[in-house]
Motif scaffolding. Structure first.
Motif, PDB file in Angstrom:
ATOM      1  N   HIS A  32      21.590  47.558  32.607  1.00 40.46           N
ATOM      2  CA  HIS A  32      21.728  48.859  31.969  1.00 40.46           C
ATOM      3  C   HIS A  32      20.473  49.181  31.174  1.00 40.46           C
ATOM      4  O   HIS A  32      19.910  48.321  30.500  1.00 40.46           O
ATOM      5  N   TYR A  33      20.025  50.442  31.271  1.00 34.26           N
ATOM      6  CA  TYR A  33      18.914  50.919  30.454  1.00 34.26           C
ATOM      7  C   TYR A  33      19.461  51.608  29.214  1.00 34.26           C
ATOM      8  O   TYR A  33      20.339  52.474  29.314  1.00 34.26           O
ATOM      9  N   GLU A  34      18.930  51.257  28.048  1.00 33.34           N
ATOM     10  CA  GLU A  34      19.270  51.940  26.804  1.00 33.34           C
ATOM     11  C   GLU A  34      17.967  52.273  26.075  1.00 33.34           C
ATOM     12  O   GLU A  34      16.907  51.732  26.385  1.00 33.34           O
ATOM     13  N   LEU A  35      18.046  53.171  25.100  1.00 30.86           N
ATOM     14  CA  LEU A  35      16.851  53.657  24.423  1.00 30.86           C
ATOM     15  C   LEU A  35      17.105  53.782  22.934  1.00 30.86           C
ATOM     16  O   LEU A  35      18.128  54.331  22.517  1.00 30.86           O
ATOM     17  N   VAL A  36      16.164  53.269  22.129  1.00 25.01           N
ATOM     18  CA  VAL A  36      16.227  53.417  20.682  1.00 25.01           C
ATOM     19  C   VAL A  36      14.869  53.907  20.187  1.00 25.01           C
ATOM     20  O   VAL A  36      13.891  53.158  20.184  1.00 25.01           O
ATOM     21  N   ASP A  37      14.801  55.186  19.845  1.00 28.71           N
ATOM     22  CA  ASP A  37      13.604  55.776  19.248  1.00 28.71           C
ATOM     23  C   ASP A  37      12.343  55.481  20.045  1.00 28.71           C
ATOM     24  O   ASP A  37      11.321  55.017  19.521  1.00 28.71           O
ATOM     25  N   GLY A  38      12.411  55.752  21.341  1.00 28.88           N
ATOM     26  CA  GLY A  38      11.254  55.604  22.207  1.00 28.88           C
ATOM     27  C   GLY A  38      11.103  54.258  22.857  1.00 28.88           C
ATOM     28  O   GLY A  38      10.270  54.089  23.770  1.00 28.88           O
ATOM     29  N   VAL A  39      11.865  53.265  22.415  1.00 26.40           N
ATOM     30  CA  VAL A  39      11.753  51.901  22.949  1.00 26.40           C
ATOM     31  C   VAL A  39      12.861  51.657  23.973  1.00 26.40           C
ATOM     32  O   VAL A  39      14.044  51.769  23.662  1.00 26.40           O
ATOM     33  N   LEU A  40      12.444  51.311  25.192  1.00 28.11           N
ATOM     34  CA  LEU A  40      13.389  51.051  26.268  1.00 28.11           C
ATOM     35  C   LEU A  40      13.945  49.634  26.152  1.00 28.11           C
ATOM     36  O   LEU A  40      13.203  48.673  25.926  1.00 28.11           O
ATOM     37  N   MET A  41      15.275  49.498  26.287  1.00 29.53           N
ATOM     38  CA  MET A  41      15.921  48.197  26.255  1.00 29.53           C
ATOM     39  C   MET A  41      16.743  48.025  27.530  1.00 29.53           C
ATOM     40  O   MET A  41      17.271  49.001  28.067  1.00 29.53           O
ATOM     41  N   MET A  42      16.846  46.788  27.989  1.00 28.48           N
ATOM     42  CA  MET A  42      17.652  46.501  29.172  1.00 28.48           C
ATOM     43  C   MET A  42      18.643  45.391  28.860  1.00 28.48           C
ATOM     44  O   MET A  42      18.298  44.404  28.205  1.00 28.48           O
ATOM     45  N   SER A  43      19.868  45.574  29.336  1.00 21.93           N
ATOM     46  CA  SER A  43      20.901  44.552  29.209  1.00 21.93           C
ATOM     47  C   SER A  43      21.261  44.060  30.596  1.00 21.93           C
ATOM     48  O   SER A  43      21.399  44.864  31.520  1.00 21.93           O
ATOM     49  N   PRO A  44      21.414  42.750  30.789  1.00 23.58           N
ATOM     50  CA  PRO A  44      21.741  42.230  32.122  1.00 23.58           C
ATOM     51  C   PRO A  44      23.119  42.673  32.580  1.00 23.58           C
ATOM     52  O   PRO A  44      23.988  43.018  31.776  1.00 23.58           O
ATOM     53  N   ALA A  45      23.307  42.663  33.886  1.00 22.11           N
ATOM     54  CA  ALA A  45      24.618  42.997  34.435  1.00 22.11           C
ATOM     55  C   ALA A  45      25.661  42.031  33.889  1.00 22.11           C
ATOM     56  O   ALA A  45      25.404  40.832  33.774  1.00 22.11           O
ATOM     57  N   PRO A  46      26.842  42.522  33.536  1.00 25.46           N
ATOM     58  CA  PRO A  46      27.872  41.653  32.936  1.00 25.46           C
ATOM     59  C   PRO A  46      28.489  40.709  33.944  1.00 25.46           C
ATOM     60  O   PRO A  46      28.472  40.951  35.155  1.00 25.46           O
ATOM     61  N   GLY A  47      29.090  39.624  33.421  1.00 24.62           N
ATOM     62  CA  GLY A  47      29.772  38.660  34.259  1.00 24.62           C
ATOM     63  C   GLY A  47      31.208  39.065  34.545  1.00 24.62           C
ATOM     64  O   GLY A  47      31.704  40.104  34.084  1.00 24.62           O
TER      65      GLY A  47
END
Length: 205
Positions: A32-47
């Motif tokens: 999943h792609y998420e965004l906090v004040d211009g900074v891109l974050m990625m979370s792995p696919a859940p189990g």
């Protein structure tokens, strides 16, 4: 053939915007792609356990909303957006008026409850970062679902701009959700299929 309007991460320079993140191609591994004040974050696919728990809890909340005829919608892993922030919570309960068939991202101000399910790779985000960011966005209620040692929900209620950690929900509970509707929860059922107690027990379940 029309050219795709989606972006690739490697082609981007500088701070991200919400619209740019929403235009990204899907991650090949399901992150999943998420965004906090211009900074891109990625979370792995859940189990699998994460997904089982998410589906069951979302189903219980949906049944509660329908039974109460409350003006909300419940969904799993949908986009929730602010001006410079984009989140993909595990479960979202949002105002029905903010959700249409073509809705891509629900505005944060339309959200009643966000639920995050703690996984080994997301503990710091779900226990520290996400509560702080959701409180800044004035989301009335945040639930942190912990799966170990047994499924339980830690309730966070908004008070003076920050979350106050309240009761811990275990087993079968009747819960008033932000004074909006009442939910009959069975947290022991969230992983019942994986524990061999549900309808899905057996090969291929």
């Amino acid at each position: 053939m029309a050219m795709s309007t989606a972006h690739r991460i490697e082609d981007h320079a500088g701070a991200w915007t919400v619209d740019e993140v929403l235009a990204l191609d899907e991650h090949p591994a399901g992150s999943h792609y998420e965004l906090v004040d211009g900074v891109l974050m990625m979370s792995p696919a859940p189990g699998w356990a994460h997904q089982d728990a998410s589906f069951e809890l979302a189903s219980q909340l949906k049944r509660a909303v329908r039974a109460a005829r409350a003006p909300f919608r419940v969904a799993e892993a949908v986009n929730v957006r602010g001006d410079s922030r984009l989140f993909v919570p595990d479960i979202v309960v949002a105002d029905r008026s903010a959700v249409r068939r073509d809705t891509v991202a629900v505005p944060l101000e339309a959200v009643l409850l966000l639920v995050e399910i703690v996984s080994p790779s997301t503990r710091p985000q779900d226990r520290i970062l996400k509560p702080a960011l959701y409180a800044q966005a004035a989301v009335p209620l945040y639930w942190r679902l912990e799966l170990e040692p047994e499924p339980h929900v830690v309730v966070h209620e908004l008070s003076d701009g920050t979350y106050r950690e309240g009761e811990v929900l275990k087993g079968r509970r009747t819960v008033r959700v932000a004074d909006a509707f009442t939910a009959e929860l069975d947290l022991g059922a969230l992983l019942a299929d994986l524990d061999g107690e549900g309808d899905g027990e057996g090969e291929g379940a």
